[in-house]
Every structure is written in structure tokens, then in C-alpha cells.
Design a protein around this motif. Structure first.
Motif, PDB file in Angstrom:
ATOM      1  N   ALA A 768       0.842  -1.207   0.000  1.00  0.00           N
ATOM      2  CA  ALA A 768       0.000   0.000   0.000  1.00  0.00           C
ATOM      3  C   ALA A 768       0.872   1.250   0.000  1.00  0.00           C
ATOM      4  N   ASP A 769       1.860   1.269  -0.882  1.00  0.00           N
ATOM      5  CA  ASP A 769       2.859   2.341  -0.927  1.00  0.00           C
ATOM      6  C   ASP A 769       2.643   3.192  -2.178  1.00  0.00           C
ATOM      7  N   PRO A 770       1.945   4.341  -2.063  1.00  0.00           N
ATOM      8  CA  PRO A 770       1.679   5.158  -3.251  1.00  0.00           C
ATOM      9  C   PRO A 770       2.940   5.740  -3.877  1.00  0.00           C
ATOM     10  N   ASP A 771       3.969   6.011  -3.081  1.00  0.00           N
ATOM     11  CA  ASP A 771       5.188   6.602  -3.640  1.00  0.00           C
ATOM     12  C   ASP A 771       5.865   5.637  -4.613  1.00  0.00           C
ATOM     13  N   ALA A 777       4.501   4.391 -12.265  1.00  0.00           N
ATOM     14  CA  ALA A 777       3.678   5.136 -13.222  1.00  0.00           C
ATOM     15  C   ALA A 777       4.530   6.120 -14.018  1.00  0.00           C
ATOM     16  N   ASP A 778       5.492   6.745 -13.368  1.00  0.00           N
ATOM     17  CA  ASP A 778       6.385   7.676 -14.072  1.00  0.00           C
ATOM     18  C   ASP A 778       7.157   6.957 -15.175  1.00  0.00           C
ATOM     19  N   PRO A 787      -1.826   2.270 -21.927  1.00  0.00           N
ATOM     20  CA  PRO A 787      -2.865   1.496 -21.228  1.00  0.00           C
ATOM     21  C   PRO A 787      -2.410   0.988 -19.867  1.00  0.00           C
ATOM     22  N   GLU A 788      -1.153   0.548 -19.747  1.00  0.00           N
ATOM     23  CA  GLU A 788      -0.647   0.131 -18.445  1.00  0.00           C
ATOM     24  C   GLU A 788      -0.566   1.318 -17.492  1.00  0.00           C
ATOM     25  N   LEU A 789      -0.215   2.483 -18.038  1.00  0.00           N
ATOM     26  CA  LEU A 789      -0.175   3.684 -17.208  1.00  0.00           C
ATOM     27  C   LEU A 789      -1.555   3.979 -16.630  1.00  0.00           C
TER      28      LEU A 789
END
Length: 914
Positions: A768-771, A777-778, A787-789
Motif C-alpha cells: 500500500a505504498d503510493p510513492d 507510473a512515471d 494502457p498500463e499507465l
């Protein structure tokens, strides 16, 4: 069967012209005159359009509408057609002859010419005094010389008179008076409209109206032969209906399985259709018709040089006839060749030649082309055109040119070789080399069943060791591709027990791709000792495939590039080059080198295009997968549509479910239930990561229990699936499903099997680590995996809920915007639902891309449209892009539909107006 009215069909595809005439009529009501000429080939809809224009004009208060039509009778009496139009309605006892094409002016029939001219101008003045005047003449090309001269003077008068002149005409014959009329029109600010053929969509609509049911795929394909000509569409539909060649079911009209011409009734249909169509060619000169009949024997496309040879006449003497045919829209240039615009016209011209004469002419033309060393495929087309008459006279020529013909036109060569091998008295001198060529040809065309069968025939009779070794290799390799590995191994084992089997064929048999990395390494060593590029190439392919499955794309690239360098562009290595090139694309895609992958496809397609769509299907699959990963889903579907119907063994060398798996995945993510069901039902197993993902998403979308989707995806972790192509794309979804079910060990196992950004993504979900997920994502954003992004951002939006509604909503907005861009409606809805479950509303709806107009074009479509605007043909466009010619044709059809254009010229105009 519903029969639509003329007005209903006249407006089909003619809204632009009707709107233009409406504006001109309204301007006329305000006192502004104009002259308009409407040109088009016979049957294109000039008369129907004119009648619709006149009907609309009569509804405008204050307009006087006069009309008539030229024909043989009016052309014999000077000014008869103009007097007929202008005198109509003057005599109360005369029925309204505005629409009566046969009406003749009785009072003015016998006037001297000078008096008749004055009578016309007096009537124009009188009619104009009653109100603004619209004067229309249909079939102006048949008008007498005096009428055309007076029309010119009236055209010049429209600038100062409330007079709207409308004339329709054919592009041929080219009369001097018509040339002067065109110049007068231009000098006086007139309007010239050229009616274009109907688009494929409009043809389908017209056929649907005529039949009262939507045309099915086979009927739609048959209607292409009408060339977008409404009259020919009607003639074809009527003929097929009369022959009971169309069946109706569930609102669909489809061709029956019977072959036109197979029964007396259908033969009569073919004759009636040919007669109806050729009757429309009476406006052409007799010499032009003779030349066109000869051209029809040469095929849908022909070279003027071949036509000259076939007729044994210098090309210069054919120039006028060819130009007349081009001007009339019968044929059109395609690069350096010409082609019939209407398949029906070519068929009709062909059928009007009596069968015995047709056979004699075709053989004479073939012999003439043979003598003049014409391209072998042109000669073969003539022989194929009448196989029943090919009784052996062609055998010597075919045998002498077999290799060249197989290389230049494989599909044509296969048909011709099959025919000659069927001759009962064919001698062994010709049979053996032709059988070998045909065996190779079917393997190259991916018709593995037939290749294996023919190779078996060779083995039954051949005694030469090299010939037998080659036949064993073809048979074993074909069986490998069909999945019949045990049969292949038995065949090879038997061959290797033969002491006469040449060493080079022993090495090649051990280099077959199905044997694995260890066998490939041994074969490579032996191939290097023998300096045999074939053994080396296939052995390196085996190594490359093994490394790719072991998640070593760089090692795979190294082996692939070495193999490609070894075999070069030799035409004998088509199969191997295809295997290597598609694998290279996959490896480059795995390491995000998309531009290099696209260039590999372009180069490979250009080198192998002649082998046809069946053999090139793996290139289309690779191009579709590349487009999918970049978010160019319309392009991906275009690539797939170009290979619809290709047999499964030919689709993909390592993944038989590649076609339906990818198509199903796109359909599900786009919320296209019908196509999703169709492609999912066609899947054969679990050989495709995309197929597994499609099944799991289908279950999720259908509100199946989450554990159903989880059970579908968990097989990806089994040892048998470790080397599955695109496996990495499944792992984050598997982790999401596992976490939703509380199966932490399964989620951890999936994360453990991942690498790179995928491992970071999976680990971020578990922790659960958004960073960490933002970093993944970057990376996806930077390399262009759109699409994966979007999926990563969806997951990130959920993780950011703890940071507050605003950060979660912003991330969700980006994810939904991306999904909307490539049409993933289900993805966008699911993402919103996941946040809504936590009490966060998604905010404003995203805006879908327009369905029509320039803004509806995808990036690829825009590029192709620009190339079309520069005058490039489909073949030229294919040469400068990474697309096949069939894919380009599909793109151009979609561009025409989105722009509402009817021609390539109108595509350029639409882009210029943007």
C-alpha cells in the motif's frame, strides 16, 4: 423486399451537393443567378440528384422551375430541348411536362433556326419576368450544337439575370462544344460539380434499402465490384435476387453458398447482368470498347505495355482509347498500371466475348506476352483465367519460370502448379521440379497441411538424397507448426537412419525451432562447421526464442540480430526471416524500444510483402500488439481486421491464441460485449497472456465472484506459463485480485516472479505504498505504455485515498482521461466505481473523442490521410510506413467514413479546411 423511392436513394451520399443546390436556389430567390454543371459517369446518380434538386426548388415560393432532358429525338431538332423546357406550362391544356422526357414543343418544332433562337431568349425573358427562373437540362452531352451555343450565352447572362442554369453531363464523349461550355462556366463564376462514387458504407446502406435487410460480410464484399456506382449496385442486387443467390435471416441479407453460374438460373443471372451493364457503355467509341474487352482478359489490373503486346499494336495507337476509358471512369491509374474501377464492368466486358473466342484471344495474348518476356505473373494470370483450356501448351513455359513465378506471385503460382501437376500425361522431367516448388510454396504460404502432404509424395518417389532431405525438413517443420511434434520426431528419426542422408540435412533437421535451446546450441555448432546459413539461422532462432522465454530480451536480441545478418534478404529464407523479425519486435517491445520495433516491422514487411496476407499475418499480430501497448487501439484493430479469417497455425509462430486474445481484451476494455463474446469463444486454450487477462476481466465485468477471475489468472504462475509472452502485463492485475480475496501468499508469489517496473508496481500494491507506485507510473509515462499507465494510475488513485479525496480524485481523472482517449469505456467505469466504493465521487465525466471529422482521426489515420493528400497510392503509403498494403486500405476506408469523404481528393480537401 422493401423498394425505396428515388428521392430517398438520391440523397444517399449527396448531402453536400444537395445543400449546395439549396443555397443556390435560395440565392436565386433573392435575385442572384448562377450556372452549374454536374458531371459524372453513367449510373452515378446525376438524374436522381437533379430530380431531387428540382423537387426542393419547387417548394421555394416565387421560383419558376423549367426542365427537360436530352435524348436522340431532341438532338435531331435544334433547340428542341430548351424549347420543351421553357414552353412547359404555358399552355393550360398541356399536362405538366417538366418531368416528361419525351415531350416535344409542337408550336416551335418547325421554326427556322434564327427564329428558334429568338424564341428561346424571349421565353427566358418571359419566364424571368414571372419570377426567378431555374432552367435545368439533363444529359446535356447529347444536346444539339445550337442548344449548347445558346446555353453558353445564357450562362454569360446569369451574372445579371435571376437565372439558375443546371446541366448534367457525362465526361465522354469529349465534344468541342462541351469544352467551350466549360470555359464559359469558369469565366462567369459558375459551379462545376463532379459526382464521386458512393463510399463502401453508403453502398451497404443503399443495398440495405433495396433489400430491406442489412447486407452481410460476403454480400458487402461482392458489392465492391459495383465501384460505388448506384446504378450498378441496383443491377447487381436485382440480378442476385432474381437468381435466388441471397438468403435472409435475422435482418441480414447474405450470399448463399451456391456459386453464381453453377446453375442454369444463376448462369442466366450472369448473362442478364452482363447485358444490363454493357448496355451502359454505348456512349464509348467502338475502338475503345474493343480495347477494353482485350484489357478485361488481362485481369482487374493491366499494363498498357501488356495490352499493346496482346493486341500486337503499338502503345501510341492505343492512347486515345485508353484516355477515353480513363476520362469515362471505366479505368483508373494505379501507379504505372491501370485497373478497372468497376469489377462489374470488367466482368461484363469479359462475358460479352463468346467463350471460344475468349479462349483463343486469351491464349494468343499469353503467347504474345511470353514472346516479349513480359512479367511472369502477367502471363500466369492469363493462363489461370481459363484453366479448362490450359491442356498442356503452357507446361514448358511454367516449368521454365517456376522459381521466378513462385517468388513474384506465390498464390498465383500455387494455383497454376496444382493445375499442371494434375495433367495425367505430365512427364517426370517437369513433374519433379514443379512438385518440389509447390511443396516449398505451401510451406512459405503457411499451408502446412498441404505442404506436409506434398512432401510425403516426394518421399514416396524421390531417390536423390538431397531432394529427400529437403522433403523431410519441409514435412517435419510443417508438422511442428501444426503441433504434431511426435509425428515430426518419428519422421526425422526414420530419415536419420538412412546412411545416404546428406550431413547438411542432418544438421538442418536438428535446427528446427521446436527442439529447444540445447538442441539449438548443438545445431549451431554443426552449422558453423558446415558454413550453412540455413542451419545457423534456425539454430540462432531457437536460442533467441529460449532466451526470450527466460525473460532475457537482450540475449534474445543478440541471437536474433546475428541470425538476420547471416541470412540477409535472400528470398529462400522468408519463413526464417518472419520468425526472427516477429521475435525481434517482441524483444524490443519488452525493453520499451518501440521505434526500433516499428522499424523492424517496416523493413520485414517490405522484404516479404509478395507472400501475401496469410503468411504475413504474424507481422500484423506483432504490429497490433505494439499498437495496443502504446494505446493506439484503433490501429491495433485495423491490423487485426486485415487478417480476419487467416488459419490459426499461420497467425503466430509461438502463440496460436494471439489474434483472438488481443481482440477479446480490447473488446472487453472497450465494453464491446458482442465482439468480446465472439473472440472469447474462439480461444483455444491458455497459450496467450492477453487471452487469460481477457477472460479474467470478462468475469470481473460480469460481476462474477472475484475468486473466478483470480482462478483464471493464477495459472500464469505455473511453470508451464513462465515463458508466456506479455506475461508481465497480467501480474499487477493478479496481485489486485489476490489482495481483494485476502490471498497474500498468492500476491507475494506474483510480485516475486515480476521484474523491473512491474515488480515495483506489484510490491507497491502489497505494501500500500503510493510513492513506489507513482515511480512505476512515471516509468510507464516516460516510455509510452499508455494502457498500463492508466491501470497503474487507477491503482494509485485507490492508494491515495488515505491522503485525501483531492489527490485521489486528481489521479483518477488522469487515469480516466487516458482510458477515454483510446476508448476503454469499461476501464473508466471500473476506476470510478472503485473510488466511489470509498465514498469519493469521480467528478466530471471525461469527453470522448469525436466519431466524425478530422478530430476523429487517430494519429496513424492522420498520417495516412496526409500521405493520401500528397497523392501517394496505398502501395506507396505502405512502403513508407510499417503497415501492410491491406492495412493501409483498411485505414483509408475508415478515414473516408470519418471525414464523410467520397474520394482521396476529398480527404485532402477536408484536411486543408481544418
Amino acid at each position: 423486399m422493401a423498394t425505396p423511392g428515388e428521392a430517398e436513394c438520391a440523397e444517399l451520399g449527396r448531402h453536400v451537393e444537395l445543400d449546395a443546390f439549396q443555397a443556390l436556389s435560395e440565392d436565386l430567390a433573392g435575385g442572384a443567378g448562377r450556372c452549374v454543371l454536374v458531371e459524372g459517369e453513367p449510373g452515378i446518380g446525376k438524374t436522381a440528384l437533379l430530380n431531387a434538386v428540382l423537387e426542393r426548388a419547387r417548394r421555394i415560393t416565387g421560383l419558376t422551375v423549367c426542365s427537360a432532358a436530352c435524348d436522340a429525338s431532341t438532338s435531331r431538332v435544334p433547340l428542341s430541348v430548351l424549347l420543351t423546357a421553357l414552353e412547359s406550362g404555358l399552355n393550360p391544356d398541356t399536362a405538366n411536362p417538366d418531368t416528361d422526357r419525351t415531350a416535344q414543343p409542337t408550336a416551335s418544332r418547325d421554326l427556322p433556326l434564327a427564329a428558334a433562337v429568338e424564341r428561346v431568349f424571349a421565353l427566358v425573358d418571359r419566364r424571368s419576368a414571372e419570377g426567378p427562373l431555374l432552367l435545368a437540362v439533363d444529359d446535356l452531352h447529347e444536346a444539339d450544337e445550337a442548344s449548347l451555343l445558346v446555353w453558353q450565352r445564357l450562362c454569360a447572362a446569369t451574372a445579371r439575370t435571376p437565372l439558375l442554369l443546371i446541366g448534367t453531363l457525362r465526361p465522354v464523349p469529349r465534344r468541342t462544344e462541351m469544352g467551350r461550355l466549360r470555359r464559359t462556366l469558369k469565366d462567369n463564376g459558375g459551379v462545376f460539380l463532379s459526382l464521386a462514387p458512393l463510399t463502401p458504407g453508403e453502398v451497404a446502406t443503399l443495398a440495405g434499402r433495396l433489400l430491406g435487410a442489412a447486407p452481410g460480410p460476403r454480400l458487402t464484399e461482392r458489392l465492391v465490384s459495383a465501384g460505388g456506382n448506384p446504378l450498378y449496385v441496383r443491377e447487381l442486387v436485382d440480378a442476385l435476387t432474381a437468381a435466388e443467390a441471397i438468403a435472409f435471416a435475422d435482418g441480414i441479407a447474405e450470399l448463399t453458398d451456391t456459386v453464381p453460374g453453377a446453375s442454369p438460373q444463376q448462369s442466366g443471372m450472369a448473362d442478364a447482368l452482363a447485358t444490363a451493364v454493357t448496355n451502359r457503355l454505348g456512349f464509348l467509341g467502338p475502338e475503345t470498347l474493343r480495347v477494353l474487352r482485350a484489357a478485361a482478359l488481362l485481369g482487374p489490373e493491366f499494363a498498357v505495355a501488356d495490352l499493346s503486346t496482346a493486341l500486337r499494336r503499338p502503345a501510341g495507337l492505343l492512347a486515345l482509347s485508353v484516355q477515353e476509358a480513363v476520362t469515362a471512369g471505366i479505368v483508373e491509374p494505379v501507379g504505372l498500371r491501370l485497373r478497372f474501377r468497376h469489377g462489374l464492368l470488367r466482368q461484363a466486358l469479359h462475358e460479352t466475348i463468346p467463350a471460344p473466342e475468349r479462349t483463343a484471344l486469351r491464349q494468343a495474348a499469353a503467347r504474345a506476352l511470353m514472346e516479349n518476356a513480359a512479367p511472369v505473373e502477367h502471363v500466369a494470370e492469363l493462363i489461370i483465367g481459363d484453366l479448362d483450356a490450359a491442356d498442356g501448351w503452357e507446361t514448358e513455359w511454367v516449368a521454365r519460370h517456376a522459381a521466378d513465378l513462385a517468388r513474384r506471385s506465390p498464390e498465383l503460382a500455387a494455383q497454376l502448379f496444382e493445375h499442371i501437376l494434375g495433367h495425367p500425361d505430365l512427364d517426370e522431367k517437369h513433374r519433379a521440379p514443379l512438385l518440389d516448388e509447390l511443396t516449398d510454396l505451401y510451406f512459405t504460404l503457411a499451408r502446412y497441411d498441404r505442404a506436409a502432404e506434398l512432401a510425403g509424395q516426394v518421399l514416396e518417389h524421390a531417390h536423390e538424397p538431397n531432394r529427400r532431405g529437403h522433403a523431410v525438413w519441409i514435412a517435419a517443420s510443417s508438422l511442428d507448426r501444426l503441433g504434431r511434434i511426435a509425428e515430426a520426431e518419428d519422421l526425422v528419426a526414420h530419415a536419420e537412419s538412412d546412411p545416404e542422408l546428406p550431413e547438411i540435412w542432418r544438421a538442418r533437421l536438428q535446427a528446427r525451432p521446436a527442439l529447444g535451446e540445447e538442441a539449438a546450441a548443438r545445431a549451431l555448432s554443426r552449422g558453423e562447421q558446415l558454413s550453412d546459413p540455413m542451419t545457423i539461422g534456425y539454430a540462432l532462432y531457437g536460442q533467441s526464442a529460449a532466451r526470450f522465454q527466460a525473460s532475457d530480451p537482450l540475449g534474445s536480441l543478440e541471437a536474433t540480430d546475428r541470425a538476420l545478418s547471416t541470412i540477409g534478404n535472400h528470398p529462400g529464407f522468408t519463413d526464417l526471416r518472419l520468425l526472427l523479425s516477429t521475435l525481434r519486435v517482441s524483444a524490443l517491445t519488452d525493453i520499451d524500444r518501440f521505434d526500433e520495433a516499428a522499424e523492424t516491422l517496416r523493413t520485414a514487411r517490405a522484404a516479404d510483402e509478395r507472400v501475401g496476407p496469410t503468411r504475413l499475418a504474424p507481422y500484423a499480430i506483432a504490429a497490433a500488439e505494439l499498437a495496443y501497448q502504446q494505446g493506439r487501439w484503433d490501429d491495433a484493430l485495423t491490423e487485426l481486421s486485415a487478417i480476419r479469417g487467416v488459419p490459426t497455425p499461420a497467425l503466430h509462430p509461438r502463440n496460436p491464441d494471439a489474434y483472438h486474445g488481443l481482440a477479446a481484451l480490447i473488446a472487453i476494455r472497450r465494453d464491446d460485449q458482442r465482439n468480446a463474446d465472439r473472440h472469447l469463444s474462439a480461444l483455444t486454450g491458455t497459450t496467450s497472456a492477453y487471452a487469460l487477462l481477457a477472460r479474467a476481466l470478462f468475469e470481473e465485468r460480469a460481476d462474477q465472484p472475484d475468486n473466478s477471475a483470480l482462478a483464471t489468472l493464477r495459472v500464469i504462475l505455473e511453470p508451464s506459463h513462465e515463458g508466456l509472452e506479455h506475461r508481465a502485463s497480467v501480474l499487477p492485475v493478479l496481485v489486485r485480485f489476490a489482495l481483494a480475496q485476502g490471498d497474500m501468499p498468492l500476491a507475494a508469489a506474483a510480485a516475486e516472479s515480476a521484474q523491473g517496473y512491474v515488480a515495483r508496481w506489484c510490491r507497491a500494491l502489497i505494501d500500500a505504498d503510493p510513492d513506489q507506485l507513482a515511480l512505476a507510473a512515471d516509468h510507464l509515462r516516460a516510455v509510452g505504455r499508455i494502457p498500463e499507465l492508466a491501470w497503474a494510475l487507477e491503482d494509485l488513485a485507490v492508494l491515495r485515498i488515505r491522503e485525501g479525496a483531492a489527490p485521489a480524485r486528481r489521479t483518477l481523472a488522469e487515469a480516466r482521461a487516458l482510458s477515454t482517449e483510446y476508448g476503454a469505456a469499461w476501464d473508466a467505469r471500473r476506476a470510478a466505481a472503485r473510488l466511489r466504493a470509498h465514498g469519493i465521487r469521480p467528478g466530471n465525466r471525461t469527453t470522448n473523442r469525436p466519431r466524425t471529422g478530422p478530430q476523429a482521426l487517430t494519429e496513424t489515420e492522420r498520417r495516412i490521410a496526409e500521405l493520401v493528400g500528397r497523392g501517394l497510392s496505398n502501395s506507396d503509403i505502405a512502403a513508407v510506413t510499417s503497415l501492410s498494403r491491406r492495412t493501409v486500405e483498411t485505414h483509408v476506408s475508415r478515414i473516408l467514413a470519418k471525414l464523410g469523404a467520397r474520394s482521396r481528393h476529398e480527404i485532402a480537401e477536408a484536411l486543408r479546411r481544418e
